[in-house]
Write a protein that holds these residues in place. Structure first.
Motif, PDB file in Angstrom:
ATOM      1  N   GLY D 259      43.648  41.354  42.437  1.00  0.00           N
ATOM      2  CA  GLY D 259      43.718  41.140  43.878  1.00  0.00           C
ATOM      3  C   GLY D 259      45.143  41.252  44.378  1.00  0.00           C
ATOM      4  O   GLY D 259      45.418  41.878  45.422  1.00  0.00           O
ATOM      5  N   TYR D 287      44.176  38.261  46.067  1.00  0.00           N
ATOM      6  CA  TYR D 287      44.618  39.071  47.200  1.00  0.00           C
ATOM      7  C   TYR D 287      45.138  38.168  48.318  1.00  0.00           C
ATOM      8  O   TYR D 287      46.226  38.392  48.870  1.00  0.00           O
ATOM      9  N   LEU D 341      36.875  41.749  49.232  1.00  0.00           N
ATOM     10  CA  LEU D 341      37.121  42.253  47.887  1.00  0.00           C
ATOM     11  C   LEU D 341      35.818  42.352  47.113  1.00  0.00           C
ATOM     12  O   LEU D 341      34.936  41.504  47.256  1.00  0.00           O
ATOM     13  N   ARG D 369      38.274  46.239  49.688  1.00  0.00           N
ATOM     14  CA  ARG D 369      39.245  46.526  48.646  1.00  0.00           C
ATOM     15  C   ARG D 369      38.549  46.342  47.294  1.00  0.00           C
ATOM     16  O   ARG D 369      37.936  45.298  47.050  1.00  0.00           O
TER      17      ARG D 369
END
Lengths: 469, 469, 469, 469
Positions: D259, D287, D341, D369
Motif C-alpha cells: 500500500g 496506503y 485498494l 489501486r
C-alpha cells in the motif's frame, strides 16, 4: 389414532419413558415427543416422524432430558407433549384426542380473552384446548371434569406436574389407558405391551372417565370411573399391538377368534390361508387353525426398511410405499386357491392392487375374508387418518352406486341378514376383482372380542354410539 | 454376508438401483452405497447404516446420481462400491466376498510396488484386492479368471465400466447372483425378490464361476460356468428373503419343508407352534401345518422401530436390541405347551434368554426345534459376522465340556446317528433351559432344500467343502 | 439484544425475509426463526443458533415457507416468531424485549384463567406476554397501547396478521425500528443495513411508541409517536452494524467521532493504533485519523470460522473462543508502543487476557482507550446477556474495592471530573495490566452520537433514565 | 490453493490437529479432513465444506479420532487426507499440490499394472499420485526424491506413518511449510499463524525440496533443501493470513508496504482510503498511513454469517454471495472522493459491481489501486480456482481487444514502462467504470515483499518461472 405413555419413578425415568413411548410407534406417524420434569424445570423434545422414526430421531436428544416424571406421545396430528403455565402452576400435556367441537370451544375461550399458541391455520390443537379447559377451573380435578363435560369426541390424556402426573381416560373409555408398576414407580400407557420389556407389571385398565394421580409415592383415583363405556372395537381389530390386552382381552387372541369365527361355516375350499401383512396376519392364523388349512406367507412385508410407522402423508407416496413394501412369493401363489384375511376395507384401493398382483402371480382364486363388517358410518369420535373420510369409504360408494343416492337405506346395508348388504358385498367384490368376499358379522365380531355390546363402540358398522353424550 | 445389485438400462437407472439395493438390506448392517456411470463420469454415495437405514440415508443423495448403468451394495464390512482407474480404464466394484488369503495377496502385490487405499489397520479390503487382481491382467476376463484362481474363500462381484457391467459369481457359486430383465434393460441381484416390484422378470441364476457382461444391448457370457458348485445352504435356512429363489428353489418353501421334516416323526405334543421372529417363522409355519397344530405368534417383533437391519455391532447393544425388539404375548404363552422353531443355534445366548422369558410368562413347556443340524465347523468361506467365531459356537463348547479337549471326536458329533451327538444336544438343551430340543438331520435338510448334496456347501455341519480348491 | 425484520410485499416475500433476518445475526446468538403468512395458513421455522448459524440452519426449510407477509427474529433468548389465535384472529409475534415485570403480568393473567405455553421453568416469555396483553383488548391498537402502559422494561415488536403487519417500536424508543420500501412492498427492521442489498430504500425511523400497520397497499400510522425518547446509546457504541443509521446517525461515523474525541487532548505517543476486533475497530480508525498515527491490525480475528455470532453460552467455551478467534501479529507488536481502542469494559477478563498477550508478543506499551465511560449502573431496560450482571461489572468491583462497601458514592464515580472516578480508572488499569487507560467522557460520547442527551438512555453510565415510566 | 497441518506429540494430538487445521480454512473451500495414527490403526474423517465450515462439520467426529500423530487438510479440490498400504507399510497423505502432468504419470503407472482409487472421471488425484510414486521406490526418502523429479507443477505434502510424519516442501518451495514446536511435540503448517494460539513457537521454514521426518523424539532433515526457490508471491499479496510469516516476512507488513509503495508518487487526492474486504484491507491501511489520509470502512463485510470460506463453487451462487456479503455505508461514501485498494484483478466482474455500487451510493470518484501488476500469464504451477482460467483474465481480454489477437505482444503488456501496459490499464479502467486505476509495478511489489526476485515466482505478471524444471 396416537398413543401416550407416562412414567413416575423415584429415580430418573428417561430410559423407561423413551422405550415405552417408542413401543407406541405403530399408533401414529406424524410427530413424537417426550417431556420430563426435572429438579427445577421441564425439558422436552419433539420431532417429525415423517422421514425417520421415533427412536432414531429422539435418541440424540436424550442427554438433554433429566427427571423422575415424564410423559411421551406418538401423534398422528399435532406436536406433543406441550408445556403450559397457568394459575395451576406449570404442567405438560400429552393426549390421544379427536375433538369435534373445537371451533365452538375456541370461540368461547377467545371471547373471554384467552389466546392459543401455534395454530398455523387458526384451528386450535386438542392439547391447547385441554390446557385451556384445565386453566379455567380452580383445580386439575375440576378441569378434568370440565373436559369430560364440554369436549365432544374423545379425549384421553396425561397431565404432568412438578409433583406427579394425572392419567385421565376418555369419559366413555373410547381409547384405553392402562396402569403398570415396578419396584420404584409406575407407568401408564395406551398399550399394555409397552410395559413388559421395561419390567412393569400390569395393574389395571383405567375405567371410562377415570382420573388417577400418580406420584412417586403411589396412585390415587381422583375421579371415579363412570358406568357407561364405548370402547373403540377397532383397537382389537386393527390398531392394537398383538401382545396388548385391553379390558383384559388380548389383541392377538381376539384376532385369532375373529379368524376362527370367519372360518366357521365358511364353505370355501383352498390350498392355503394367508394374511395381508401386518393387519391380516392375526386373523389369518386363527382362520387357518380353525379351518384346518395350512397358514402360509404368500406375501411378505419387507420389514428391514419399510417399518409400519413409515406411512407417508400424501396419497402418491402412500401408494408407492404400499406397493414397494410387500413382496409376493410366486412359489406360494402360482396355481393356488388362496384365502386371504385382512382387518377391514376402507377405500379398497390397496386391496384391489393386491388382488390384481396375486392373479398376476398365478393365483387360481383369491378369497378375501374381512375381520369386521363393512365400514359405512364414518367415525365421529376419534382422530382417524383422513383416508377414512366419509366419501372415500368403499361401503358408501357401493350404497351410492346401488341406490343412486348417498346413504339411502343405510340401516339395511348395516344389517348382515338383509339382502342389501349382500348386494353391497357383491358390488365390492366385483370392484376389487376378488373370487369371493366375506365380511364378519357384527355379532360374531362382538363375540370374538368378548365384551358386552353395550361397552363397545360399533358406530363404524351400525351407526350406534351417539346416545351417550 | 452382504448383497449386491446392478442395473443396465437404456434410460436412467437410479430409481431401480436405489430400490433394488434397498431390497438387499436384510443381508448387511454396516455400509450401503450406490455408484452410477453417467455421460462422462462416475458418481457414488456411501453411508454408514449403523444408526439409520439404507433408504433414509441414501435418499437425499439420489439427485447427485445420474446415469444408465449402476451398481449398489449392502455390506457387513467395508464401504462399497469403490471406483478405480487402471490400464483397463475406469471401473467400479461391489462385492460379496470373504477372502481368507488377503494377507498373502497383499504381500505379493505390494512387493510389486502396488499400493492400496483406505485400510485403517493395513488390512486390505476385498474390493481393493479385486481391483488389484483385475488390474494385473490384460483384460477384465483374464482378471476375473485370476481372481477365481488366486483368491481363497469366496467372491461374487460386479464390475461397472462406462460401457456396461460384469456380473461375476463366485467360482464355486457359494453366494448367488441372479439375472433379471425388463423392456429396456437388465438387472443382476443377490436376491431374486429384489426384482419383482421393480418390474424385472427372472431370467436365470448365474452358474458357479460364470461371468456375464451386460450392456444396454444385451447379456453375454464371457466366462462359462464351472461344473462344481458349493452353494451355501444357509441362504435358504436363514439369510435369504422368503420370496427369493436360488437355483429355482424358493426360500420360504424350503423353510416350510424344513419345518415339515422336523414335524414328521416328532412325537412331542403341544398346544401351539410358534417361530422366533423373523428367523424361525417360515420353519414354524411348515411344522405347524405338517403336525396339524395351530401356528400362532406367542412372540411378536416390534417391527415399527426395530427393523431387522438394525443389528448393532457391539455385544451389549445387541443384547439390548434382542430383548427390546421381541414382545411376548402372555395370553398365548401362559399355561401352554409350546413348540418353537428357529433356524439355527449359534452361541445360544439369545435363545436361552427367550426360553427363560417364555417360562417367566407361564409356559408349561418349551420344545425347541432347529431347522438345521448343530453348527460345529466354523465357516471358512464366507464373511459371516464375528459372533460365528469358532470359540463361541455352542456346539464346540459342548464338545469341549463333554470331551475335555477342544474339537475331539468332532466327526462323531457331526453324525446324527451317533450317541455323541445325542449327548451334545442334551447338553445344549440343559444349558438353554429347554423342555426338549431337536435339530434337523443333515439328510433331511438337504432333502428340504432339494439340491443334490454335492452342490451344497454343508461345511458348518459336517466339515466338508474343502476339497474343491 | 436481538433483532427483528418484517416484510410485506405484493409477491412472495420469503427471499427478502430470509436475507433480511440473516443481516441481523450480529444481534443475537441463541434462536433464529421466520414466519410467513400464506394463502390460508401461517408457516414457520425456528432453529437453535448455538452450533451453527442462521443461514445454514434455516436455508433447508425455505421451501416449506410461502407467502407475501413475513416476520423474522434473531433472538438472544426465546424461540421466535410464535403464532397465536385469539378473538383478534390469527397472528404471529416477533420481539426485541426486556420485560422486568413479567412475574407480575403473569400472575394477573393466570388469575384471570389465562394460560401460557412453552415455559420450561414457568417463567413466561416476552412474546407470550405480548400475545396475552393484545388478546385482552378489543383491537390490536388497544392491545399495543396496553403493552406500552403495563409492560416495564422495553418492548419493540412485530405482529403479523393475515392482512399485514403491525410494526411497534418501544414506548421510549429504547431499541430502533426502521421502515424501508421497494417497488412492490415494505420492510421494517432493527437495522437499516439490512435493507440495502435487498433493494429497499430507507423511509424513516419509527418514533418512540409509534405503531404502523403495513399492508401490501401502504403504511399507516395507527398509534402516533410519543414525545419522550430514551434510545439506548450502546447501539452506536457496540451493537449496531457499521453501515446502519439510527435516527439518521450512522454507526460507523459515530464510532469514528468517538475515536476522534478520545484522540483529541490525549497526549500519549505511540507507533500504531489498533482496535480489538470487531468491537474496537470503528473507534480505532477515528482515533488514528484524528491523531495522525497509522491505523494497523496487530490482532486479526480469524473470521473464516469464528464469525461473531458464535458466542457460546457457557463461560468456559466463551473463554476458549475468545482466545482462539483472535490471532496476534508479532511483526506489528514487537517493540511497539500501541494504542488500542475498544467499545467498553464489562467484566474486563478478555481485555486483561489480550493485554497480557500483547506484552507476551513484545509490546513496549499498551494504552487502552475506551469509547464510553465506565459502566457502573446495570441495564434495567433491555435484555443484555448475563455477563452484564451487576456484580460482574469491573466498575462496581472497583468501587467495592476502593470503598469497602458495594456501590458507595456511586454518583461520584460516575462523574468524570471527580477524583473518585480517576481512582477507579487507575484501579482498573492496574487490574488489567495496562500501560495506561482512558475512558470517554459522557459529554464527549453524547457529542459523538449527535442527539440531545434527553433523547438518549445513558443509564449504564450515570444512572439516569428511570424517570420516564 | 489449500493448506496442510501436521502434529507429532508425546500425548494425544487431536485438539491441536483440529484447531491447527481449522486455522487454514481461508486457504480452501471444498473438502476438509483429519487423519490420526492411533495405537494399532489409523482413523480419519473427511467432510464437504460447501454448505457448512470445517469446525462445525468436523467437531462431531472428534471423539472417533485418537492418537499422537496426525495430519489435516483444507482442500480446494479432492478429499484428504487419504490412507494407503504398500510395501512401505501403512501411511496417510495430505497435500497442497497442482500437478500438470498427471495424465502422463497415470499412464505410466497403469501400464505397470498399478491401479488408482476414487477418480470419478478417471483423472487421478494428486494424493494418489504421490502414494503411487512413493510406493514405487524402496524408501520414503527415495519416493520423495522421485516425486520432486517426476511430478510437474508443485507439490508440498505430509506423509503420516505409524512412527512419525514426513514433512515435504515442494521442490522449488512454491508453497510454504513451516515448523513449530512446543514442550511435548512438533507441528508443521502451511501458515505460521496456526501455531500461535496452540502454543507452538516458530522454528523455521522448510527450504525448497526439503524433507523432514518428525517423530515424538525430534525432527531430522532427511532430504536437504535445494538452492533454487520460486515461492509464490501471491501468498503475501492475497492468500496468506495477516499474522503469518513466510521466509520470515510478515504478510500484513508486506501488504502495508504494498500500500505504501502505491501511495508513494500517487498524486491523486481523496477524502478517505478504504479496502475491499478482506483482500484489500492490509494494502489500504498501508496506503492510508503513507499518504496521510484517513483509513475508513466504506464497505463492511457481513462476517457474522458470510465467513470467507463460504465461497460456493458455481458462478451464480458466487455472484449472489459477493453481493450479499458486502454492505456499503452511505454515510462514508456519499459525496466523497475515495481511494480503494484491492489485492489483484482477476476477471474484474466483482470489482465492476463494487464500483457501480459505490457510485450508486453517491461516491464522487472511485480511484482503484491494485497491490500487484496486471495478471496476464495464467498460473501453471499451483492449483488455483477455475476462475483464474486463462480466457477469463481481464488482462488477456484487454490484450485481445487492443490487439485483435490473443496474447499478441504480451511481453510488452507485462512491462510497466511500456505504453501498451498503459493502454491496457486504461481499457480495464473503462470497463470497470472507475475514475482512475493504477497497478503496482513489479519491482515495487518485489521490494515490498523483501526477497530477491530470483527466489519469487512472478510468473502471473512476467511469464517467468519456467526455466526451473
Amino acid at each position: 389414532m396416537g398413543g401416550i405413555f407416562g412414567v413416575v419413578r423415584k429415580h430418573d425415568c428417561v430410559q423407561d419413558l423413551f422405550y415405552g413411548t417408542d413401543y407406541l410407534s405403530h399408533l401414529g406417524t406424524k410427530r413424537g415427543g417426550l417431556a420430563v420434569s426435572g429438579p427445577s424445570r421441564f425439558s422436552w423434545t419433539i420431532h417429525k416422524l415423517e422421514s425417520s422414526y421415533f427412536r432414531s430421531k429422539l435418541e440424540p436428544n436424550l442427554p438433554t432430558l433429566q427427571g423422575n416424571i415424564g410423559i411421551g406421545a406418538i401423534s398422528d396430528t399435532d406436536a406433543q407433549p406441550l408445556s403450559f403455565t397457568s394459575h395451576l402452576g406449570r404442567f405438560c400435556i400429552a393426549s390421544v384426542a379427536g375433538v369435534t367441537n373445537s371451533e365452538e370451544l375456541t370461540r368461547k375461550a377467545t371471547a373471554a380473552n384467552c389466546f392459543f399458541s401455534g395454530a398455523s391455520d387458526g384451528k386450535v390443537r386438542p392439547t391447547e384446548l385441554i390446557a385451556m379447559l384445565l386453566s379455567a377451573e380452580k383445580t386439575f380435578e375440576d378441569g378434568i371434569r370440565s373436559i369430560h363435560e364440554k369436549m365432544k369426541g374423545s379425549c384421553t390424556f396425561l397431565v404432568m406436574t412438578p409433583d406427579g402426573l394425572y392419567a385421565c381416560r376418555d369419559k366413555l373409555g373410547r381409547t384405553p389407558l392402562i396402569l403398570g408398576r415396578k419396584a420404584d414407580g409406575f407407568a401408564v400407557s395406551s398399550e399394555s405391551s409397552a410395559f413388559q420389556n421395561l419390567g412393569y407389571t400390569y395393574m389395571r385398565d383405567l375405567g371410562p372417565g377415570e382420573a388417577v394421580f400418580i406420584s412417586p409415592d403411589g396412585c390415587e383415583t381422583r375421579i371415579a370411573p363412570g358406568e357407561v363405556m364405548q370402547m373403540c372395537t377397532f383397537l382389537w381389530v386393527y390398531y392394537g399391538y398383538p401382545s396388548s390386552n385391553y379390558e383384559g382381552l388380548n389383541v392377538e387372541a381376539v384376532r385369532y377368534r375373529c379368524g376362527a369365527c370367519l372360518a366357521e361355516g365358511d364353505n370355501v375350499t383352498a390350498d392355503i390361508v394367508g394374511g395381508i401383512p401386518d393387519s391380516g396376519i392375526g386373523h389369518a392364523v386363527g382362520y387357518a387353525a380353525c379351518k384346518g388349512l395350512p397358514y402360509q406367507r404368500p406375501i411378505v412385508k419387507y420389514t428391514p426398511t419399510w417399518p409400519r410407522s413409515f406411512t407417508p402423508q400424501n396419497q402418491e407416496a402412500r401408494a408407492l410405499v404400499a406397493k414397494m413394501k410387500l413382496i409376493p412369493n410366486r412359489a406360494l401363489i402360482e396355481g393356488k386357491d388362496i384365502i386371504f384375511l385382512d382387518d377391514s376395507i376402507v377405500r379398497g384401493t390397496q386391496l384391489r392392487d393386491n388382488a390384481r398382483i396375486l392373479f398376476d402371480y398365478g393365483a387360481k382364486s383369491v378369497h378375501m375374508r374381512i375381520a369386521c363388517p363393512p365400514l359405512i358410518y364414518p367415525c365421529e369420535f376419534l382422530n382417524f387418518s383422513s383416508s377414512r373420510a366419509a366419501l372415500e369409504l368403499i361401503g358408501l360408494k357401493a350404497i351410492l352406486a346401488l341406490e343412486g343416492v348417498e346413504g339411502k337405506n343405510i340401516e339395511r346395508y348395516a344389517d348382515a341378514s338383509d339382502a342389501k348388504q349382500a348386494a353391497m358385498v357383491e358390488w365390492i367384490c366385483g370392484k376389487l376383482g376378488l373370487t369371493s368376499l366375506k365380511f364378519q358379522k357384527l355379532d360374531d365380531l362382538i363375540t370374538a372380542v368378548g365384551l358386552p355390546k353395550e361397552k363397545l363402540c360399533t358406530h363404524c358398522w351400525d351407526g350406534s354410539g351417539w346416545g351417550h353424550y
